[in-house]
Write an enzyme that holds these catalytic residues in place. Structure first.
Site, PDB file in Angstrom:
ATOM      1  N   ASP A 156      12.601   2.553   2.345  1.00  0.00           N
ATOM      2  CA  ASP A 156      11.400   2.691   3.296  1.00  0.00           C
ATOM      3  C   ASP A 156      12.000   2.643   4.712  1.00  0.00           C
ATOM      4  O   ASP A 156      11.458   2.772   5.950  1.00  0.00           O
ATOM      5  CB  ASP A 156      10.076   1.490   2.857  1.00  0.00           C
ATOM      6  CG  ASP A 156       9.673   0.853   2.679  1.00  0.00           C
ATOM      7  OD1 ASP A 156       8.800   0.076   2.120  1.00  0.00           O
ATOM      8  OD2 ASP A 156      11.394   0.103   2.584  1.00  0.00           O
ATOM      9  N   SER A 160       0.715  -1.311   0.058  1.00  0.00           N
ATOM     10  CA  SER A 160       0.349   0.039  -0.164  1.00  0.00           C
ATOM     11  C   SER A 160       0.828   1.294  -0.474  1.00  0.00           C
ATOM     12  O   SER A 160       2.130   1.254   0.783  1.00  0.00           O
ATOM     13  CB  SER A 160      -0.708  -0.024   1.197  1.00  0.00           C
ATOM     14  OG  SER A 160       0.116  -0.180   2.393  1.00  0.00           O
ATOM     15  N   THR A 199       5.024  -5.701   5.168  1.00  0.00           N
ATOM     16  CA  THR A 199       4.968  -6.824   4.072  1.00  0.00           C
ATOM     17  C   THR A 199       6.472  -7.735   4.436  1.00  0.00           C
ATOM     18  O   THR A 199       6.066  -9.150   4.837  1.00  0.00           O
ATOM     19  CB  THR A 199       5.125  -5.862   2.835  1.00  0.00           C
ATOM     20  OG1 THR A 199       4.115  -5.299   2.531  1.00  0.00           O
ATOM     21  CG2 THR A 199       5.079  -7.581   1.741  1.00  0.00           C
TER      22      THR A 199
HETATM   23  N1  ATP Z   1      -5.315  -3.248  12.456  1.00  0.00           N
HETATM   24  C1  ATP Z   1      -4.803  -4.585  11.898  1.00  0.00           C
HETATM   25  N2  ATP Z   1      -4.909  -5.469  12.124  1.00  0.00           N
HETATM   26  C2  ATP Z   1      -4.148  -6.393  12.139  1.00  0.00           C
HETATM   27  N3  ATP Z   1      -2.676  -6.148  10.760  1.00  0.00           N
HETATM   28  C3  ATP Z   1      -2.653  -5.438  10.653  1.00  0.00           C
HETATM   29  C4  ATP Z   1      -3.731  -4.431  11.065  1.00  0.00           C
HETATM   30  N4  ATP Z   1      -3.070  -3.312  10.516  1.00  0.00           N
HETATM   31  C5  ATP Z   1      -2.114  -3.634   9.927  1.00  0.00           C
HETATM   32  N5  ATP Z   1      -1.973  -4.534   9.398  1.00  0.00           N
HETATM   33  C6  ATP Z   1      -1.125  -5.882   9.133  1.00  0.00           C
HETATM   34  O1  ATP Z   1      -0.105  -4.649   8.813  1.00  0.00           O
HETATM   35  C7  ATP Z   1       0.281  -4.939   7.091  1.00  0.00           C
HETATM   36  C8  ATP Z   1       0.941  -3.993   6.839  1.00  0.00           C
HETATM   37  O2  ATP Z   1       1.740  -2.891   7.092  1.00  0.00           O
HETATM   38  P1  ATP Z   1       2.149  -1.741   6.510  1.00  0.00           P
HETATM   39  O3  ATP Z   1       1.345  -1.147   6.183  1.00  0.00           O
HETATM   40  O4  ATP Z   1       3.205  -0.820   7.296  1.00  0.00           O
HETATM   41  O5  ATP Z   1       3.127  -2.354   5.343  1.00  0.00           O
HETATM   42  P2  ATP Z   1       3.392  -1.662   3.757  1.00  0.00           P
HETATM   43  O6  ATP Z   1       3.722  -0.115   4.239  1.00  0.00           O
HETATM   44  O7  ATP Z   1       2.175  -1.476   3.029  1.00  0.00           O
HETATM   45  O8  ATP Z   1       3.871  -2.554   3.059  1.00  0.00           O
HETATM   46  P3  ATP Z   1       5.876  -1.819   3.149  1.00  0.00           P
HETATM   47  O9  ATP Z   1       6.190  -3.138   4.329  1.00  0.00           O
HETATM   48  O10 ATP Z   1       5.999  -3.013   2.548  1.00  0.00           O
HETATM   49  O11 ATP Z   1       6.377  -0.876   3.615  1.00  0.00           O
HETATM   50  C9  ATP Z   1      -0.903  -5.326   7.365  1.00  0.00           C
HETATM   51  O12 ATP Z   1      -0.555  -6.394   6.028  1.00  0.00           O
HETATM   52  C10 ATP Z   1      -1.417  -6.546   7.960  1.00  0.00           C
HETATM   53  O13 ATP Z   1      -1.047  -7.876   7.888  1.00  0.00           O
HETATM   54  C1  LIG Z   2      12.910  -7.069  -0.490  1.00  0.00           C
HETATM   55  C2  LIG Z   2      13.531  -5.769   0.381  1.00  0.00           C
HETATM   56  O1  LIG Z   2      14.512  -5.599   1.358  1.00  0.00           O
HETATM   57  C3  LIG Z   2      12.325  -4.705   0.495  1.00  0.00           C
HETATM   58  O2  LIG Z   2      13.020  -3.019  -0.048  1.00  0.00           O
HETATM   59  C4  LIG Z   2      12.519  -4.572   2.192  1.00  0.00           C
HETATM   60  O3  LIG Z   2      13.631  -4.119   2.792  1.00  0.00           O
HETATM   61  C5  LIG Z   2      10.918  -3.280   2.315  1.00  0.00           C
HETATM   62  O4  LIG Z   2      11.189  -2.637   1.321  1.00  0.00           O
HETATM   63  C6  LIG Z   2      10.728  -3.525   3.920  1.00  0.00           C
HETATM   64  O5  LIG Z   2       9.549  -2.661   3.160  1.00  0.00           O
HETATM   65 MG    MG Z   3       5.704   0.050   4.765  1.00  0.00          MG
END
Ligand code: ATP
Ligand SMILES: C[C@H](O)[C@H](O)[C@@H](O)C(=O)CO
Ligand code: MG
Length: 481
Positions: A234, A13, A256
């Site tokens: 990030d 996201s 993620t």
């Molecule tokens: N209220 C909630 N209850 C349960 N799980 C949640 C909740 N809010 C977020 N998550 C978990 O957090 C994850 C998303 O985390 P985050 O928004 O930090 O990821 P991202 O920024 O989209 O991806 P990336 O890790 O690549 O930066 C979701 O996949 C979910 O599993």
């Molecule tokens: C796969 C990579 O390591 C990735 O950049 C990870 O570090 C990431 O972006 C976590 O959000």
């Molecule tokens: Mg993130």
């Protein structure tokens, strides 16, 4: 009042957040949120970078519609992935690090370029998704056409300003940066047949990139923006955003991926760190992110996708509580979970092969992932402390995963450690903090963390009385490692 905008795009996201600082408190408002993800196109799993640009510009028009005529903007995204350009135009949509093209790339490259040689130069963990291996298998005709390679956030910054740079935190995720020379390593580039001149100049986090070229986007009503090159990986921004006010702290950036590690002043490139596959990604302000990638909530995201998003993540967490934890556990870092056609089937196959109860329902599957992540976190905290030679006193968990209370508690129990959680939007907050340091509204990283700690309340989890002492037994369920 000066306005700051963080554009934080993770693998699942993206979000645009508006920030400001008043009397030592950071105010935050979510302006725009959008889904991200890859799709199969022209033979590979690719990101829709044009759609991401549209979403960023849409978010900036929302900022303008609040009457904000000028602001600072920083971009951070996931690491390793890149865009190849010819005369300023992208040659194709960027390929996702989860694409199958890098399968066996480490084995093949290290037949003539040893792991030890690579690690001694870079100090970076061996993941097939790293840029080093992506370029090793990249289409040679495409490479020959390209005159520039930009990692995703640097490409976005280039589209907005016309200025091309390579920001160091994200550049370090390529496994092509030499931490001694502080440059892209020509020997490694030569090993994979890539021209050094593809890369733009390296710049530190906090560098002013330039003004947004609004005339390039006539259909968007945009504010006047000064684009700052923040900690564009990030995870690097997330670590800036950790409200650490304790000594001997470690972190998990939980989204993620789960990135578990410590902030170090110098890289730790030792036999122990090499054997444990720990990495020395570069951080903001000359720090190092000594960490390990753990598969993370990607597995939950894929369960949700397999079920056509029947439940929200919060609902999945609720359903998980209906089953006893540690009924079944998986080795979350088993490569079968990297990008299987069906994650649910992959989890069930693993449990069948290890003679464990096979999770069937959404709750049982989510429970299995949370149980397994807690086990992995406990194992890796012990490994981290052993390598660094310092016991973690407080573990900070930030990112979306910090919202999962049961996972925080299970980790506190298994690792027998105090956990402090939040902010969930630490990445965007760290992005804003670097902009505020560049603008002089915050003096330095330590002050930024104090501001964040006093601006965002978090939770504390202590090991419970019935701390689960089955740690060693649980490890045997996943082959004792
Ligand atoms: N209220 C909630 N209850 C349960 N799980 C949640 C909740 N809010 C977020 N998550 C978990 O957090 C994850 C998303 O985390 P985050 O928004 O930090 O990821 P991202 O920024 O989209 O991806 P990336 O890790 O690549 O930066 C979701 O996949 C979910 O599993
Ligand atoms: C796969 C990579 O390591 C990735 O950049 C990870 O570090 C990431 O972006 C976590 O959000
Ligand atoms: Mg993130």
């Amino acid at each position: 009042m000066k306005h700051y905008v963080a554009v934080d795009i993770g693998a699942s996201s993206g979000r645009v957040l508006l920030g400001s600082i008043t009397a030592g408190k950071l105010a935050l408002e979510e302006i725009h949120r959008f889904k991200n993800g890859f799709s199969h196109k022209d033979g590979h799993d690719r990101w829709d970078i044009d759609e991401l640009m549209t979403q960023i510009l849409t978010g900036l028009t929302h900022v303008k519609s609040r009457g904000i005529e000028s602001c600072s903007v920083g971009i951070d995204t996931w690491g390793v992935d890149y865009v190849l350009l010819q005369q300023g135009q992208k040659l194709s949509d960027p390929i996702s690090y989860r694409d199958k093209r890098t399968e066996n790339a480490i084995v093949n490259l290290t037949e003539h370029c040893s792991k030890d040689y690579i690690y001694q130069k870079t100090g970076i963990q061996f993941l097939e998704l790293n840029t080093l291996y992506q370029l090793y298998v990249e289409d040679k005709d495409v490479l020959a056409q390209a005159d520039t390679l930009l990692l995703i956030p640097d490409y976005i910054g280039y589209c907005l300003t016309g200025k091309a740079v390579s920001e160091v935190t994200n550049s370090s995720t390529t496994q092509l940066l030499n931490y001694s020379d502080k440059l892209f390593d020509d020997d490694l580039l030569s090993e994979i047949g890539v021209k050094p001149e593809l890369f733009a100049e390296l710049v530190e986090a906090g560098t002013v990139l330039g003004p947004l070229q609004r005339e390039q986007f006539p259909t968007f009503d945009l504010p006047a923006c000064e684009i700052i090159t923040v900690a564009t990986h990030d995870t690097a921004s997330a670590i800036v955003g950790v409200p650490a006010t304790h000594a001997n702290w470690s972190y998990i950036s939980s989204g993620t991926w789960s990135l578990l590690g410590k902030e170090l002043a110098t890289p730790k490139v030792t036999a122990a760190s090499f054997a444990a596959n720990y990495t020395n990604e570069w951080g903001a302000y000359g720090t190092y992110r000594f960490l390990k990638n753990i598969m993370g909530l990607w597995i939950v995201q894929e369960i949700a996708r397999n079920e056509d998003y029947l439940h929200s993540y919060a609902e999945m967490a609720e359903l998980a509580n209906e089953t006893a934890y540690f009924t079944s556990v998986i080795d979350v870092n088993d490569e079968r979970f990297n990008n299987p056609p069906q994650m649910i089937a992959a989890i069930q196959d693993y449990c069948r092969e290890t003679n464990q109860p096979i999770p069937q329902t959404t709750g049982e599957l989510t429970n299995c992932v949370y149980s397994s992540l807690a086990l992995c976190y406990a194992k890796e905290i012990k490994a981290l402390d052993a390598i660094v030679g310092e016991k973690t006193a407080v573990l900070y968990i930030v990112g979306g995963g910090s919202n999962v209370a049961v996972l925080n508690q299970l980790t506190a129990d298994l690792a027998n450690i105090t956990i402090k959680t939040g902010p969930a939007e630490a990445t965007a907050i760290g992005n804003l903090a670097v902009q505020m340091i560049t603008a002089g509204e915050i003096d330095n990283l330590a002050e930024a963390r104090q501001v964040i700690a006093q601006s965002f309340a978090g939770e504390t989890y202590e090991p419970s009385n019935n701390a689960n002492n089955e740690f060693e037994h649980l490890l045997t369920k996943i082959g004792g490692h």
